[in-house]
Design a protein around this motif. Structure first.
Motif, PDB file in Angstrom:
ATOM      1  N   ILE A 108       9.831  17.495 -51.720  1.00 22.61           N
ATOM      2  CA  ILE A 108       8.722  16.739 -52.294  1.00 22.61           C
ATOM      3  C   ILE A 108       8.055  15.967 -51.168  1.00 22.61           C
ATOM      4  N   GLY A 109       6.740  16.067 -51.073  1.00 19.48           N
ATOM      5  CA  GLY A 109       6.038  15.344 -50.023  1.00 19.48           C
ATOM      6  C   GLY A 109       4.838  14.601 -50.566  1.00 19.48           C
ATOM      7  N   PHE A 110       4.665  13.371 -50.104  1.00 19.76           N
ATOM      8  CA  PHE A 110       3.536  12.532 -50.519  1.00 19.76           C
ATOM      9  C   PHE A 110       2.562  12.343 -49.362  1.00 19.76           C
ATOM     10  N   SER A 111       1.277  12.567 -49.611  1.00 16.67           N
ATOM     11  CA  SER A 111       0.225  12.335 -48.628  1.00 16.67           C
ATOM     12  C   SER A 111       0.501  13.129 -47.348  1.00 16.67           C
ATOM     13  N   MET A 112       0.618  12.488 -46.183  1.00 13.91           N
ATOM     14  CA  MET A 112       0.967  13.227 -44.977  1.00 13.91           C
ATOM     15  C   MET A 112       2.332  13.884 -45.130  1.00 13.91           C
ATOM     16  N   GLY A 113       3.225  13.236 -45.879  1.00 18.87           N
ATOM     17  CA  GLY A 113       4.535  13.830 -46.129  1.00 18.87           C
ATOM     18  C   GLY A 113       4.418  15.153 -46.862  1.00 18.87           C
ATOM     19  N   GLY A 114       3.360  15.310 -47.679  1.00 18.47           N
ATOM     20  CA  GLY A 114       3.127  16.585 -48.342  1.00 18.47           C
ATOM     21  C   GLY A 114       2.762  17.672 -47.346  1.00 18.47           C
ATOM     22  N   LEU A 115       2.011  17.303 -46.324  1.00 20.93           N
ATOM     23  CA  LEU A 115       1.641  18.259 -45.289  1.00 20.93           C
ATOM     24  C   LEU A 115       2.865  18.679 -44.483  1.00 20.93           C
ATOM     25  N   ILE A 116       3.718  17.710 -44.164  1.00 19.68           N
ATOM     26  CA  ILE A 116       4.955  18.028 -43.450  1.00 19.68           C
ATOM     27  C   ILE A 116       5.848  18.907 -44.329  1.00 19.68           C
ATOM     28  N   ALA A 117       5.903  18.587 -45.620  1.00 22.62           N
ATOM     29  CA  ALA A 117       6.702  19.377 -46.559  1.00 22.62           C
ATOM     30  C   ALA A 117       6.214  20.820 -46.606  1.00 22.62           C
ATOM     31  N   ALA A 118       4.901  21.000 -46.630  1.00 24.59           N
ATOM     32  CA  ALA A 118       4.336  22.355 -46.650  1.00 24.59           C
ATOM     33  C   ALA A 118       4.666  23.093 -45.360  1.00 24.59           C
ATOM     34  N   TYR A 119       4.516  22.421 -44.250  1.00 23.30           N
ATOM     35  CA  TYR A 119       4.812  23.024 -42.937  1.00 23.30           C
ATOM     36  C   TYR A 119       6.265  23.490 -42.878  1.00 23.30           C
ATOM     37  N   LEU A 120       7.186  22.665 -43.359  1.00 19.96           N
ATOM     38  CA  LEU A 120       8.608  23.013 -43.314  1.00 19.96           C
ATOM     39  C   LEU A 120       8.956  24.100 -44.324  1.00 19.96           C
ATOM     40  N   THR A 121       8.324  24.055 -45.490  1.00 18.46           N
ATOM     41  CA  THR A 121       8.597  25.063 -46.517  1.00 18.46           C
ATOM     42  C   THR A 121       8.197  26.451 -46.043  1.00 18.46           C
ATOM     43  N   ALA A 122       7.155  26.531 -45.246  1.00 17.42           N
ATOM     44  CA  ALA A 122       6.708  27.816 -44.722  1.00 17.42           C
ATOM     45  C   ALA A 122       7.684  28.388 -43.700  1.00 17.42           C
TER      46      ALA A 122
END
Length: 228
Positions: free
Chosen positions: A75-89
């Motif tokens: 789960i990522g919020f704001s910039m954390g969402g971008l980091i979450a997406a990067y790691l999920t990929a």
């Protein structure tokens, strides 16, 4: 065991996602981890901190969960969402939740409305009661321009990663967010490659989507998505 990594936003801290993390703790026996990204917290210290430091911190927490747990959600919020997406990929994450993910940023229409509220409170000598002013005055002072540039690097990295995301994804966006435009959620929705993807708008929620608007409905939908 199921693990769940929650990543906070730029210039923020775990408190940004803590209400949702607490809700999930109450509903499950999952191992929930909410790391503090380098340079963040109550006293910002972002000088000489790079986006790689933030990504490495979140990735280390993710790798530990992947080593311990059978399934891992992010789960990522704001910039954390971008980091979450990067790691999920890049890692075998089972499901991804993006909250106010800042693929685009600064909602000028909402900013104008918030500024009008600030001016009104200032004229009425109530600025000390304005939540937006109290929350962001320290950040504006303590955030060096170099840190903002590192944030922009995270945005670019995440945008390139969206097409590589194939796991189920839940995207939530507040309709009164003054930082991230509402269109950011749709931008992500149409760029991920996931067969299962959900787009949810939290009415009247501002940027801190876990603290404003209909939080209970949001938490229930996130839990249903993750546990389904």
């Amino acid at each position: 065991m199921i693990g769940c990594l929650c990543i906070h936003g730029f210039t923020g801290a775990p408190y940004e996602v803590e209400p949702l993390a607490d809700y999930l703790r109450e509903q499950t026996d999952w191992k929930i981890v909410v790391p503090l990204l380098p340079g963040h917290g109550e006293m910002l210290s972002l000088k000489n901190i790079t986006c790689i430091d933030w990504i490495d911190c979140a990735e280390l927490a993710l790798l530990e969960l992947l080593d311990e747990c059978e399934k891992v959600y992010v789960i990522g919020f704001s910039m954390g969402g971008l980091i979450a997406a990067y790691l999920t990929a890049r890692h075998p994450v089972c499901k991804l939740v993006l909250l106010s993910a800042a693929a685009k940023y600064v909602n000028m229409a909402q900013v104008k409305e918030d500024v009008r509220d600030l001016v009104h409170d200032f004229r009425n000598k109530q600025l000390h009661q304005n939540e937006l002013f109290l929350r962001y005055r320290e950040k504006l002072i303590m955030t060096p321009p170099a840190a903002a540039r590192q944030f922009q690097k995270v945005v670019r990295l995440a945008r390139r990663s969206f097409k590589n995301i194939t796991v189920p994804v839940f995207i939530a966006q507040g309709t009164s967010d003054g930082i991230v435009p509402v269109k950011s959620a749709a931008y992500i929705y149409y760029r991920v490659s996931s067969a299962e993807r959900h787009l949810y708008y939290s009415k009247e929620a501002k940027h801190l989507i876990c603290h404003t608007g209909n939080k209970e409905e949001l938490f229930e939908k996130v839990f249903t998505f993750l546990s389904g």
